[in-house]
Design an enzyme around this catalytic site. Structure first.
Site, PDB file in Angstrom:
ATOM      1  CG  ASP A  14       1.886   2.977  -6.707  1.00 19.40           C
ATOM      2  OD1 ASP A  14       1.098   2.020  -6.834  1.00 19.40           O
ATOM      3  OD2 ASP A  14       2.423   3.513  -7.682  1.00 19.40           O
ATOM      4  CB  SER A  15       3.492  -1.192  -7.451  1.00 21.06           C
ATOM      5  OG  SER A  15       2.762  -0.388  -8.363  1.00 21.06           O
ATOM      6  CE1 TYR A  46       5.465  -4.235  -6.121  1.00 25.42           C
ATOM      7  CE2 TYR A  46       3.589  -3.839  -4.696  1.00 25.42           C
ATOM      8  CZ  TYR A  46       4.950  -3.859  -4.890  1.00 25.42           C
ATOM      9  OH  TYR A  46       5.791  -3.512  -3.867  1.00 25.42           O
ATOM     10  N   GLY A  47       1.132  -5.370 -11.093  1.00 27.91           N
ATOM     11  CA  GLY A  47      -0.111  -5.797 -11.749  1.00 27.91           C
ATOM     12  C   GLY A  47      -0.005  -7.051 -12.589  1.00 27.91           C
ATOM     13  CB  CYS A  77      -1.031   0.395  -5.411  1.00 31.10           C
ATOM     14  SG  CYS A  77      -0.675  -0.980  -6.519  1.00 31.10           S
ATOM     15  CG  ASN A  78      -6.629   0.937  -8.571  1.00 28.33           C
ATOM     16  OD1 ASN A  78      -7.822   1.033  -8.396  1.00 28.33           O
ATOM     17  ND2 ASN A  78      -5.862   1.993  -8.807  1.00 28.33           N
ATOM     18  CB  THR A  79      -2.110  -4.066  -8.291  1.00 28.15           C
ATOM     19  OG1 THR A  79      -2.341  -3.626  -9.638  1.00 28.15           O
ATOM     20  CG2 THR A  79      -1.649  -5.491  -8.292  1.00 28.15           C
ATOM     21  CD  GLU A 156       5.831   3.322 -15.263  1.00 29.93           C
ATOM     22  OE1 GLU A 156       7.014   2.967 -15.340  1.00 29.93           O
ATOM     23  OE2 GLU A 156       5.215   3.427 -14.180  1.00 29.93           O
ATOM     24  CB  CYS A 188      -4.794   1.285 -13.180  1.00 28.68           C
ATOM     25  SG  CYS A 188      -2.985   1.236 -13.302  1.00 28.68           S
ATOM     26  CB  THR A 189      -1.826   4.480  -9.732  1.00 26.48           C
ATOM     27  OG1 THR A 189      -1.028   3.465 -10.352  1.00 26.48           O
ATOM     28  CG2 THR A 189      -2.177   4.090  -8.325  1.00 26.48           C
ATOM     29  CG  HIS A 190       0.413   4.066 -14.334  1.00 29.99           C
ATOM     30  ND1 HIS A 190       0.555   3.555 -13.069  1.00 29.99           N
ATOM     31  CD2 HIS A 190       1.661   4.126 -14.854  1.00 29.99           C
ATOM     32  CE1 HIS A 190       1.836   3.299 -12.845  1.00 29.99           C
ATOM     33  NE2 HIS A 190       2.527   3.635 -13.916  1.00 29.99           N
TER      34      HIS A 190
HETATM   35  N1  DGL Z   1      -0.016   0.922  -9.198  1.00 26.90           N
HETATM   36  C1  DGL Z   1      -0.573  -0.128 -10.013  1.00 26.90           C
HETATM   37  C2  DGL Z   1      -2.101  -0.103  -9.897  1.00 26.90           C
HETATM   38  O1  DGL Z   1      -2.703   0.888  -9.558  1.00 26.90           O
HETATM   39  C3  DGL Z   1      -0.147  -0.009 -11.466  1.00 26.90           C
HETATM   40  C4  DGL Z   1       1.307  -0.357 -11.716  1.00 26.90           C
HETATM   41  C5  DGL Z   1       1.617  -1.807 -11.365  1.00 26.90           C
HETATM   42  O2  DGL Z   1       1.177  -2.723 -12.089  1.00 26.90           O
HETATM   43  O3  DGL Z   1       2.303  -2.024 -10.367  1.00 26.90           O
HETATM   44  O4  DGL Z   1      -2.717  -1.098 -10.158  1.00 26.90           O
END
Ligand code: DGL
Length: 270
Positions: A14-15, A46-47, A77-79, A156, A188-190
């Site tokens: 993941d990012s 990363y997003g 990570c979705n991004t 976060e 998104c993971t969060h």
């Molecule tokens: N892990 C990213 C996602 O699921 C969220 C955090 C990021 O922007 O890197 O898109």
């Protein structure tokens, strides 16, 4: 290096730390598997980055995990799944599972009206990856997307259940809710940590799909199909981070639901 086999670990990338929501599901569904987690905490988020940067970061992190002898890579990570999955899947030499298609499969299973809302980072929403994945399977379905860039910092900061979060959710979601969606995909993971807040913002009638749970089921099925299951017992997860920020322990514990141990700081090959 020897060919990875059943006893080799699964790499989860993941990012940052949000991918620990996917780890949480993997630990629940696959307790015998060894996991290696990589979070690019030095470069998160990363997003908000360009596609070129995200693809490069994704390749660097994946090479690192490949060097650890993984048998399967989970892009938690979705991004990254939205922008870099096809490139990685064709070059990695081990199966790569992203988080988008599992979430889409679940949305298709639970939606009653074929009107789907998708929320995610700007990069994920701009990539149109969810829309494509849904409309490839159900061309007549309607997809309404909304980037929610303030959600990641709110989570976060530990403010996911605050009044600020509820107001932010109402504002972001009003346009998609106005389209009469029946299902909302958390892209998104969060966002799994925001579910109580999203419920307060949009009510209880909407179906909410969290791709972490579905992704872990897909990994379980894929390992079974490939006869790559680990008979166990599992070793504790190793967690590699490109930076260990002061907030690490609190944030990681909230995503994983338990303390993260065996943490090491690493530099990624460029
Ligand atoms: N892990 C990213 C996602 O699921 C969220 C955090 C990021 O922007 O890197 O898109």
């Amino acid at each position: 290096m020897t060919e990875p086999g059943g006893r080799s670990p699964i790499g989860v990338f993941d990012s940052g730390l949000g991918g620990l929501t996917v780890v949480r599901a993997l630990l629940h569904d696959l307790p015998h598997e060894d996991l290696i987690y990589l979070g690019d905490t030095a470069r998160v988020p990363y997003g908000t980055k360009s596609r070129e940067a995200i693809v490069r970061f994704a390749e660097e992190g994946s090479s690192f995990l490949l060097g650890k002898g993984i048998k399967l890579l989970v892009l938690a990570c979705n991004t990254m799944s939205a922008t870099a999955l096809p490139e990685l899947a064709s070059t990695m030499g081990v199966p790569v599972v992203g988080v988008i298609d599992p979430g889409v499969e679940e949305a298709i299973r639970v939606s009653v009206g074929g009107r789907i809302g998708v929320i995610g980072t700007s990069a994920t929403i701009n990539s149109q990856a969810y829309r494509r994945s849904i409309q490839t399977r159900r061309p007549e379905w309607l997809v309404f997307s909304q980037a929610c860039p303030l959600f990641v910092p709110l989570v976060e900061e530990g403010w996911e259940e605050s009044e600020v979060a509820v107001m932010t959710a109402r504002q972001y979601l009003a346009p998609v809710v106005a389209q009469g969606i029946d299902t909302l995909v958390l892209g998104c993971t969060h966002y799994p940590l925001l579910i109580p807040t999203l419920r307060r913002a949009v009510g209880t009638a909407l179906r909410i799909v969290d791709s972490a749970t579905q992704t872990s089921r897909e990994v379980r099925d894929l390992l079974a199909r490939l006869a790559l299951e680990n008979p166990g017992p599992a070793s504790p997860m190793r967690c590699y981070l490109t930076d260990i920020p002061p907030s690490f322990i609190g944030v990681a514990d909230r995503f994983l639901g338990r303390p993260v141990t065996h943490v090491e700081r690493v530099s990624l090959p460029s």
